[in-house]
Design a protein around this motif. Structure first.
Motif, PDB file in Angstrom:
ATOM      1  N   VAL A   1      11.489  -6.129   3.012  1.00  0.00           N
ATOM      2  CA  VAL A   1      11.379  -4.905   2.218  1.00  0.00           C
ATOM      3  C   VAL A   1       9.987  -4.324   2.415  1.00  0.00           C
ATOM      4  O   VAL A   1       9.018  -5.057   2.633  1.00  0.00           O
ATOM      5  CB  VAL A   1      11.636  -5.167   0.721  1.00  0.00           C
ATOM      6  N   LEU A   2       9.889  -3.014   2.341  1.00  0.00           N
ATOM      7  CA  LEU A   2       8.598  -2.346   2.493  1.00  0.00           C
ATOM      8  C   LEU A   2       7.884  -2.305   1.156  1.00  0.00           C
ATOM      9  O   LEU A   2       8.485  -1.974   0.128  1.00  0.00           O
ATOM     10  CB  LEU A   2       8.811  -0.923   3.008  1.00  0.00           C
ATOM     11  N   VAL A   3       6.587  -2.634   1.159  1.00  0.00           N
ATOM     12  CA  VAL A   3       5.778  -2.494  -0.048  1.00  0.00           C
ATOM     13  C   VAL A   3       4.509  -1.722   0.302  1.00  0.00           C
ATOM     14  O   VAL A   3       3.889  -1.975   1.334  1.00  0.00           O
ATOM     15  CB  VAL A   3       5.426  -3.854  -0.692  1.00  0.00           C
ATOM     16  N   PRO A   4       4.093  -0.760  -0.549  1.00  0.00           N
ATOM     17  CA  PRO A   4       2.932   0.067  -0.217  1.00  0.00           C
ATOM     18  C   PRO A   4       1.616  -0.451  -0.774  1.00  0.00           C
ATOM     19  O   PRO A   4       0.553  -0.062  -0.304  1.00  0.00           O
ATOM     20  CB  PRO A   4       3.292   1.399  -0.868  1.00  0.00           C
ATOM     21  N   ASN A   5       1.694  -1.305  -1.796  1.00  0.00           N
ATOM     22  CA  ASN A   5       0.479  -1.687  -2.510  1.00  0.00           C
ATOM     23  C   ASN A   5       0.778  -2.932  -3.350  1.00  0.00           C
ATOM     24  O   ASN A   5       1.883  -3.491  -3.299  1.00  0.00           O
ATOM     25  CB  ASN A   5      -0.014  -0.535  -3.395  1.00  0.00           C
TER      26      ASN A   5
END
Length: 299
Positions: A79-83
């Motif tokens: 999954v993509l996480v930004p921060n």
């Protein structure tokens, strides 16, 4: 080039492909898409994103999608996480294997996208990667604008290499080099890939090409010749860069797999099932698939 080799295809359609859809795609559809892709033989399927729903409403159901997913043995669902906040949400949703983070090699792109310079974005990434690794998660990193930027134009190759080396040094096991606006051609793609491979090694790299100018397959082939063995793609050619005017989307997974099989590469993917999936999701979205193969085999 010896082509009787395995090429790992990273499927990004459920996240990168759907994230900019204007109409909300139900969680049940996203789950079915991911499960169909798994049954077709994909072994890395980027499932969703824990970005703020304020900025990407389409991904507001990330936890719901993961909770409803019937996971297949041997399949990874990054999954993509930004921060750090996104990382915490992902962990609360039960993510225990892999995440993806992102930056760009272009100052102008980073400032438009995340309001930070390249160096500032790397500073922000470092604690996210460190905490993820400490929690036992593998971390993949997307490096955007590796072959050009919609705001500054050309991106110096040494800057792409510098960013690639920086995220590798943080501990990212794989770095996906992205032609975000699809402006690259084969020679530039090969030179970019080779320079980054010299810096961090082939085993740390993947390539991610958009097909805005119809060059994505040529660019993949050039990088395969240079030693690449991991390629990102999106079923049905779903997605596109919201920052790139006229960007037609990601390379279609089925077009990529057709080429790879023709070259003698093994992928473990059932091409017929993949084409069926591309036609199905395109029908759900009420438009024809962007891929040449799915169109050619339309019934």
């Amino acid at each position: 080039m010896p082509m009787a080799e395995y090429v790992r295809v990273v499927e990004v359609g459920p996240r990168d492909g759907l994230q900019n859809e204007a109409r909300q795609v139900p969680a049940a559809v996203k789950i079915e898409l991911i499960e169909r892709l798994g049954r077709a033989g994909l072994r890395t399927i980027e499932a969703t994103s824990f970005v703020s729903p304020k900025w990407v409403p389409q991904m507001a159901d990330a936890a719901e999608v993961l909770a409803g997913l019937q996971r297949a043995p041997g399949v990874s669902y990054p999954v993509l996480v930004p921060n750090l906040q996104g990382l915490e949400r992902a962990r609360q949703a039960g993510v225990t294997d892999e995440i993806a983070v992102f930056t760009a090699a272009s100052d102008a792109f980073n400032r438009r996208n995340i309001n930070a310079s390249v160096d500032e974005s790397l500073e922000r990434l470092a604690p996210v990667v460190a905490q993820a690794l400490a929690a036992g998660l593998r971390v993949r990193c997307y490096v955007s604008t590796a072959l050009g930027c919609p705001y500054q134009g050309a991106v110096p190759l040494d800057e792409v290499v510098r960013v690639t080396r920086a995220v590798a040094d943080m501990g990212c096991y794989e770095i996906s080099l992205g032609d975000t606006v699809g402006v690259g051609t084969a020679r530039a793609a090969r030179e970019m890939y080779r320079a980054c491979a010299d810096a961090v090694g082939h085993e740390r790299l993947a390539v991610h090409f958009h097909d805005t100018y119809g060059q994505a397959l040529a660019n993949v082939y050039a990088c395969l010749e240079a030693g690449a063995r991991v390629v990102d793609a999106s079923v049905g050619g779903l997605g596109g860069c919201p920052y790139a005017q006229g960007a037609s989307g990601n390379l279609a997974t089925e077009d990529l797999v057709y080429m790879l099989h023709g070259l003698g590469c093994s992928t473990g993917i059932d091409l017929d099932a993949l084409v069926d999936t591309a036609q199905w999701i395109s029908g759900v979205l009420e438009r024809p698939p962007a891929s040449r193969l799915a169109r050619a085999r339309a019934r």
